[in-house]
Design an enzyme around this catalytic site. Sequence first.
Site, PDB file in Angstrom:
ATOM      1  N   ASP A  95       0.905  -1.194  -0.049  1.00  0.00           N
ATOM      2  CA  ASP A  95       0.084  -0.248  -0.071  1.00  0.00           C
ATOM      3  C   ASP A  95       0.955   1.203   0.100  1.00  0.00           C
ATOM      4  O   ASP A  95       1.505   1.560   1.004  1.00  0.00           O
ATOM      5  CB  ASP A  95      -0.905  -0.014   1.343  1.00  0.00           C
ATOM      6  CG  ASP A  95      -1.904  -0.998   1.256  1.00  0.00           C
ATOM      7  OD1 ASP A  95      -2.054  -1.922   0.395  1.00  0.00           O
ATOM      8  OD2 ASP A  95      -3.123  -0.895   1.875  1.00  0.00           O
ATOM      9  N   LYS A 114      -6.649   3.252  -3.138  1.00  0.00           N
ATOM     10  CA  LYS A 114      -7.110   3.201  -1.908  1.00  0.00           C
ATOM     11  C   LYS A 114      -7.524   4.491  -1.241  1.00  0.00           C
ATOM     12  O   LYS A 114      -6.659   5.457  -1.603  1.00  0.00           O
ATOM     13  CB  LYS A 114      -5.972   2.633  -1.072  1.00  0.00           C
ATOM     14  CG  LYS A 114      -6.055   2.677   0.490  1.00  0.00           C
ATOM     15  CD  LYS A 114      -4.998   1.770   1.213  1.00  0.00           C
ATOM     16  CE  LYS A 114      -5.140   2.242   2.859  1.00  0.00           C
ATOM     17  NZ  LYS A 114      -3.667   1.245   3.493  1.00  0.00           N
ATOM     18  N   LYS A 163      -9.869   0.028  -2.482  1.00  0.00           N
ATOM     19  CA  LYS A 163      -9.934  -0.215  -1.200  1.00  0.00           C
ATOM     20  C   LYS A 163     -10.523   1.035  -0.321  1.00  0.00           C
ATOM     21  O   LYS A 163      -9.939   1.978  -0.389  1.00  0.00           O
ATOM     22  CB  LYS A 163      -8.399  -0.553  -0.635  1.00  0.00           C
ATOM     23  CG  LYS A 163      -8.442  -0.698   0.765  1.00  0.00           C
ATOM     24  CD  LYS A 163      -6.979  -1.434   1.282  1.00  0.00           C
ATOM     25  CE  LYS A 163      -6.516  -1.276   2.914  1.00  0.00           C
ATOM     26  NZ  LYS A 163      -5.318  -1.849   3.060  1.00  0.00           N
TER      27      LYS A 163
END
Length: 215
Positions: free
Chosen positions: A89, A151, A180
């Site tokens: 991430d 994300k 996400k």
Amino acid sequence: MLINQYIDHTLLKPTATINDIKKHCQEAIKYHFYAVCVNECYVTLARNYLGESPVKVVATVGFPLGAMAAETKVIQAKNCILRGASEIDMVVNLGYIKSGLLDAVEKEIASIKKAIGNHVLKVIIETSYLTDEEKRLVTNLAIKAGADYIKTSTGFGTVPVTLDDIVLLKEVTTNKIKIKASGGIRDALTAKQFIQAGVHRLGTSSSIAIVTQKQ
């Protein structure tokens, strides 16, 4: 709907200890979460502690500001994969987005994806700091660069993720990239709403509260 399998059980606070990480991994195994999300220094510990369990390790790169050099992020990402992370991430360079240096942002994302190969790359865009137009721009850059997910937040931003954010991202991604949601997701109702809106993964430190609430 098995919410637990959408959850990246997250512990990224700067004061997290070794014992905190071990407990966090135990929780992930007990509640069958999809993954644990930890900072780089704890990737090896988490991978070893999870053992043969199916729980994956997600590692953060460029966290939480995204303002370090692209080369540094590449080194971080490679190191995390070598230590046992399955997914990365990464935080984009928000200042570059604000400066209109979009080619540099795309190149950074692409270089990290190239460095980790078939491993999953999620691009954190920190929605609370971006205009809607900037959210659209960086999402399209992530798609072009070959990322696997967009994300929404590090969890350290100024405003929690909203359903409006998810709707906007869903319109832009058109299923070319997954989403996400993270940042302020603390209850089962909110988690379920995000999933119904098209989210593929949830990042939260309130994982246990979410899965143990009556739904």
